[in-house]
Write a protein that holds these residues in place. Sequence first.
Motif, PDB file in Angstrom:
ATOM      1  N   ILE A  11      46.322  31.054  38.297  1.00 18.78           N
ATOM      2  CA  ILE A  11      46.775  32.582  38.554  1.00 18.78           C
ATOM      3  C   ILE A  11      45.967  32.929  39.654  1.00 18.78           C
ATOM      4  N   LEU A  12      44.740  32.968  39.993  1.00 17.30           N
ATOM      5  CA  LEU A  12      44.017  33.331  41.219  1.00 17.30           C
ATOM      6  C   LEU A  12      44.386  32.717  42.250  1.00 17.30           C
ATOM      7  N   ASP A  13      44.501  31.179  42.335  1.00 18.35           N
ATOM      8  CA  ASP A  13      44.820  30.478  43.232  1.00 18.35           C
ATOM      9  C   ASP A  13      46.189  30.622  43.946  1.00 18.35           C
ATOM     10  N   ARG A  14      47.470  30.800  42.899  1.00 18.15           N
ATOM     11  CA  ARG A  14      48.662  31.328  43.461  1.00 18.15           C
ATOM     12  C   ARG A  14      48.733  32.662  44.080  1.00 18.15           C
ATOM     13  N   PHE A  15      47.800  33.772  43.399  1.00 22.50           N
ATOM     14  CA  PHE A  15      47.819  35.043  43.931  1.00 22.50           C
ATOM     15  C   PHE A  15      47.343  34.865  45.375  1.00 22.50           C
ATOM     16  N   GLU A  16      46.154  34.324  45.382  1.00 23.05           N
ATOM     17  CA  GLU A  16      45.497  34.238  46.721  1.00 23.05           C
ATOM     18  C   GLU A  16      46.566  33.641  47.893  1.00 23.05           C
ATOM     19  N   ASP A  17      47.218  32.669  47.443  1.00 22.81           N
ATOM     20  CA  ASP A  17      47.997  31.731  48.431  1.00 22.81           C
ATOM     21  C   ASP A  17      49.502  32.699  48.681  1.00 22.81           C
ATOM     22  N   SER A  18      49.639  33.767  47.825  1.00 21.65           N
ATOM     23  CA  SER A  18      51.152  34.300  47.840  1.00 21.65           C
ATOM     24  C   SER A  18      50.792  35.559  48.980  1.00 21.65           C
ATOM     25  N   LYS A  19      52.162  36.168  49.148  1.00 19.62           N
ATOM     26  CA  LYS A  19      52.033  37.244  50.038  1.00 19.62           C
ATOM     27  C   LYS A  19      51.852  38.860  49.308  1.00 19.62           C
ATOM     28  N   LEU A  20      51.888  38.563  48.180  1.00 24.67           N
ATOM     29  CA  LEU A  20      51.463  39.725  47.287  1.00 24.67           C
ATOM     30  C   LEU A  20      49.967  40.233  47.521  1.00 24.67           C
ATOM     31  N   ASN A  21      50.169  41.374  47.333  1.00 32.19           N
ATOM     32  CA  ASN A  21      48.906  42.452  47.658  1.00 32.19           C
ATOM     33  C   ASN A  21      48.185  42.688  46.485  1.00 32.19           C
ATOM     34  N   GLU A  22      49.071  42.896  45.570  1.00 31.19           N
ATOM     35  CA  GLU A  22      48.474  43.362  44.016  1.00 31.19           C
ATOM     36  C   GLU A  22      49.402  42.686  43.019  1.00 31.19           C
ATOM     37  N   LEU A  23      48.672  42.256  41.932  1.00 30.09           N
ATOM     38  CA  LEU A  23      49.243  41.839  40.829  1.00 30.09           C
ATOM     39  C   LEU A  23      48.719  42.276  39.509  1.00 30.09           C
ATOM     40  N   GLU A  24      49.358  42.552  38.453  1.00 33.13           N
ATOM     41  CA  GLU A  24      48.750  43.078  37.316  1.00 33.13           C
ATOM     42  C   GLU A  24      49.357  42.234  36.108  1.00 33.13           C
ATOM     43  N   LEU A  25      48.847  41.624  35.344  1.00 29.24           N
ATOM     44  CA  LEU A  25      49.282  40.544  34.325  1.00 29.24           C
ATOM     45  C   LEU A  25      48.871  41.129  32.901  1.00 29.24           C
ATOM     46  N   ILE A 102      17.913  34.013  45.831  1.00 29.44           N
ATOM     47  CA  ILE A 102      19.215  33.556  45.216  1.00 29.44           C
ATOM     48  C   ILE A 102      19.039  32.639  43.900  1.00 29.44           C
ATOM     49  N   VAL A 103      19.530  33.132  42.834  1.00 33.79           N
ATOM     50  CA  VAL A 103      19.531  32.475  41.651  1.00 33.79           C
ATOM     51  C   VAL A 103      20.658  31.755  40.953  1.00 33.79           C
ATOM     52  N   GLY A 104      21.743  31.848  41.829  1.00 34.75           N
ATOM     53  CA  GLY A 104      23.000  31.294  41.517  1.00 34.75           C
ATOM     54  C   GLY A 104      24.176  31.654  42.182  1.00 34.75           C
ATOM     55  N   LEU A 105      25.611  31.134  41.950  1.00 36.49           N
ATOM     56  CA  LEU A 105      26.590  31.583  42.712  1.00 36.49           C
ATOM     57  C   LEU A 105      27.577  31.906  41.793  1.00 36.49           C
ATOM     58  N   ILE A 106      28.515  32.741  41.955  1.00 34.70           N
ATOM     59  CA  ILE A 106      29.953  32.857  41.252  1.00 34.70           C
ATOM     60  C   ILE A 106      30.970  32.655  42.471  1.00 34.70           C
ATOM     61  N   GLU A 107      32.012  31.816  41.815  1.00 37.53           N
ATOM     62  CA  GLU A 107      32.984  31.534  42.774  1.00 37.53           C
ATOM     63  C   GLU A 107      34.285  32.554  42.234  1.00 37.53           C
ATOM     64  N   ALA A 108      34.772  33.395  43.029  1.00 37.76           N
ATOM     65  CA  ALA A 108      36.084  33.987  42.645  1.00 37.76           C
ATOM     66  C   ALA A 108      36.936  34.017  43.965  1.00 37.76           C
ATOM     67  N   MET A 109      38.210  33.564  43.442  1.00 36.67           N
ATOM     68  CA  MET A 109      39.224  33.314  44.335  1.00 36.67           C
ATOM     69  C   MET A 109      39.004  32.662  45.703  1.00 36.67           C
ATOM     70  N   LYS A 110      38.061  31.350  45.499  1.00 38.14           N
ATOM     71  CA  LYS A 110      37.665  30.359  46.469  1.00 38.14           C
ATOM     72  C   LYS A 110      36.552  31.034  47.440  1.00 38.14           C
ATOM     73  N   MET A 111      35.961  32.245  46.922  1.00 37.90           N
ATOM     74  CA  MET A 111      34.964  32.701  47.732  1.00 37.90           C
ATOM     75  C   MET A 111      33.626  32.607  46.788  1.00 37.90           C
ATOM     76  N   MET A 112      32.575  31.979  47.543  1.00 40.41           N
ATOM     77  CA  MET A 112      31.341  31.943  46.790  1.00 40.41           C
ATOM     78  C   MET A 112      30.266  33.181  47.100  1.00 40.41           C
ATOM     79  N   ASN A 113      29.742  33.676  46.050  1.00 35.72           N
ATOM     80  CA  ASN A 113      29.240  35.027  45.925  1.00 35.72           C
ATOM     81  C   ASN A 113      27.803  34.662  45.567  1.00 35.72           C
TER      82      ASN A 113
END
Length: 149
Positions: A11-25, A102-113
């Motif tokens: 869902i996150l991958d498809r949302f990121e690649d879509s033209k949608l700006n907002e999605l509620e599931l 830095i003690v770790g990373l969290i990946e969300a929507m292909k972004m490393m935080n």
Amino acid sequence: MELNREDLEKILDRFEDSKLNELELKQGDFCIRLKKDGNVEPVQNKVQAAPFIREEKPEDEKKEESEAVAVKAPLVGTFYAAPDPHSEPYVKEGQVVKKGEIVGLIEAMKMMNEIPAKCDGVISRIAVKNGDFVAYDQELLYIREAANV
């Protein structure tokens, strides 16, 4: 039908690649709202433990955690203990860390935080494993504060 980690990642991958700006599931009592503008909007969680079930902790872990500073997930995503699969983890239990390290990373929507240490101290316990899907505000690890580290 229950959403699992793979479903959420798709869902996150498809949302990121879509033209949608907002999605509620919404699915049963589970609800997720995604926005591409970078703003996070809190969503009332109707279910206390879903989709993440927390087990009761032993008394010694509860005591240790009450005496330590918890480093919590600032967002939902996949936790990584190392910068890549072939590297050593950022931290290990018993390791001395400085505030901001830095003690770790969290990946969300292909972004490393990057996840920084909240204080100087010693890693007393790592509560998640490399590759675990983590919830917002979930405890990742604990730092026992120490002066002159």
